[in-house]
Design an enzyme around this catalytic site. Sequence first.
Site, PDB file in Angstrom:
ATOM      1  N   ARG A  12      18.611  22.096  79.355  1.00 37.37           N
ATOM      2  CA  ARG A  12      18.241  21.099  78.351  1.00 37.37           C
ATOM      3  C   ARG A  12      19.434  20.706  77.468  1.00 37.37           C
ATOM      4  O   ARG A  12      19.351  19.768  76.680  1.00 37.37           O
ATOM      5  CB  ARG A  12      17.116  21.645  77.475  1.00 37.37           C
ATOM      6  CG  ARG A  12      16.166  20.594  76.874  1.00 37.37           C
ATOM      7  CD  ARG A  12      16.698  19.854  75.661  1.00 37.37           C
ATOM      8  NE  ARG A  12      15.802  18.802  75.218  1.00 37.37           N
ATOM      9  CZ  ARG A  12      15.138  18.812  74.063  1.00 37.37           C
ATOM     10  NH1 ARG A  12      15.254  19.821  73.237  1.00 37.37           N
ATOM     11  NH2 ARG A  12      14.350  17.787  73.745  1.00 37.37           N
ATOM     12  N   SER A  13      20.543  21.375  77.617  1.00 38.39           N
ATOM     13  CA  SER A  13      21.678  21.145  76.737  1.00 38.39           C
ATOM     14  C   SER A  13      22.623  20.099  77.305  1.00 38.39           C
ATOM     15  O   SER A  13      23.271  20.335  78.328  1.00 38.39           O
ATOM     16  CB  SER A  13      22.443  22.461  76.540  1.00 38.39           C
ATOM     17  OG  SER A  13      23.731  22.225  76.014  1.00 38.39           O
ATOM     18  N   PRO A  14      22.775  18.951  76.630  1.00 37.43           N
ATOM     19  CA  PRO A  14      23.766  17.979  77.112  1.00 37.43           C
ATOM     20  C   PRO A  14      25.186  18.522  77.023  1.00 37.43           C
ATOM     21  O   PRO A  14      26.043  18.175  77.840  1.00 37.43           O
ATOM     22  CB  PRO A  14      23.566  16.770  76.187  1.00 37.43           C
ATOM     23  CG  PRO A  14      22.918  17.332  74.962  1.00 37.43           C
ATOM     24  CD  PRO A  14      22.084  18.470  75.426  1.00 37.43           C
ATOM     25  N   TYR A  15      25.449  19.391  76.063  1.00 41.40           N
ATOM     26  CA  TYR A  15      26.780  19.984  75.965  1.00 41.40           C
ATOM     27  C   TYR A  15      27.057  20.910  77.155  1.00 41.40           C
ATOM     28  O   TYR A  15      28.203  21.014  77.609  1.00 41.40           O
ATOM     29  CB  TYR A  15      26.931  20.741  74.649  1.00 41.40           C
ATOM     30  CG  TYR A  15      27.011  19.850  73.438  1.00 41.40           C
ATOM     31  CD1 TYR A  15      28.100  19.009  73.229  1.00 41.40           C
ATOM     32  CD2 TYR A  15      25.993  19.842  72.487  1.00 41.40           C
ATOM     33  CE1 TYR A  15      28.185  18.180  72.114  1.00 41.40           C
ATOM     34  CE2 TYR A  15      26.066  19.025  71.360  1.00 41.40           C
ATOM     35  CZ  TYR A  15      27.157  18.197  71.182  1.00 41.40           C
ATOM     36  OH  TYR A  15      27.238  17.381  70.080  1.00 41.40           O
ATOM     37  N   SER A  16      26.021  21.582  77.647  1.00 41.99           N
ATOM     38  CA  SER A  16      26.203  22.378  78.863  1.00 41.99           C
ATOM     39  C   SER A  16      26.595  21.481  80.027  1.00 41.99           C
ATOM     40  O   SER A  16      27.502  21.805  80.805  1.00 41.99           O
ATOM     41  CB  SER A  16      24.914  23.147  79.188  1.00 41.99           C
ATOM     42  OG  SER A  16      24.684  24.197  78.275  1.00 41.99           O
TER      43      SER A  16
END
Length: 216
Positions: A12-16
């Site tokens: 769910r993490s765009p930074y991931s």
Amino acid sequence: MTLTIDLFWSFRSPYSYLATPRLLALRAEWDLAIRFRPVRPLAVRDAGFFERIDPRWPLYVVRDVFRLAQMAGLPFAPPRPDPIVQNMATREIAAEQPHIGRLTRLGQAAAEQGDGLAFAHAVASRIWGGTPDWHQGTHLAEAAAVAGLDWAALDIAEREETARLDAAIAANEAAQDASGHWGVPLMLFDGEPFFGQDRIDVLLWRLRQNGLVARE
């Protein structure tokens, strides 16, 4: 000697998503093993998370991830559907979560099959890269193929080994909590946490201090 880092990562993490191409490049260039350890997002792990944060924070994140994707030349669009079910107006998290559990278990199964990082990148490229209905049809199977993994085996493991995979994910989350940071992407080397896609250069500096060498 090959050095190893743990990578705590969320679908769910765009930074991931934004960090993953650089981590893959790091692994390709340097004698480095990356132990992929998927975790559930804080929004699911902590139901009150969004109630405690400044309401300006999500708006900043949206602006930030779009410009970071532009700078990196990566496709980026709001996911359709979101990996978690959340009312963005009220920030309320739904009790039923049909996507994130399956995704995280698939990520854990992919790590066990041999390359969770490549699978995560292929899946995240669909979730965050503008693919509508990424959860339907052959999208996930195609992502597994791109990563060189056996989709049928991943799918069977996710459906038939739910309790075991959930236990492995719980262990990942406990290790993340013990590391000194709660966010993702989180890289952990020799007990030292490096949080965020903007700390990869710092991580590389530390690894080279500890004898990291380029691949031949």
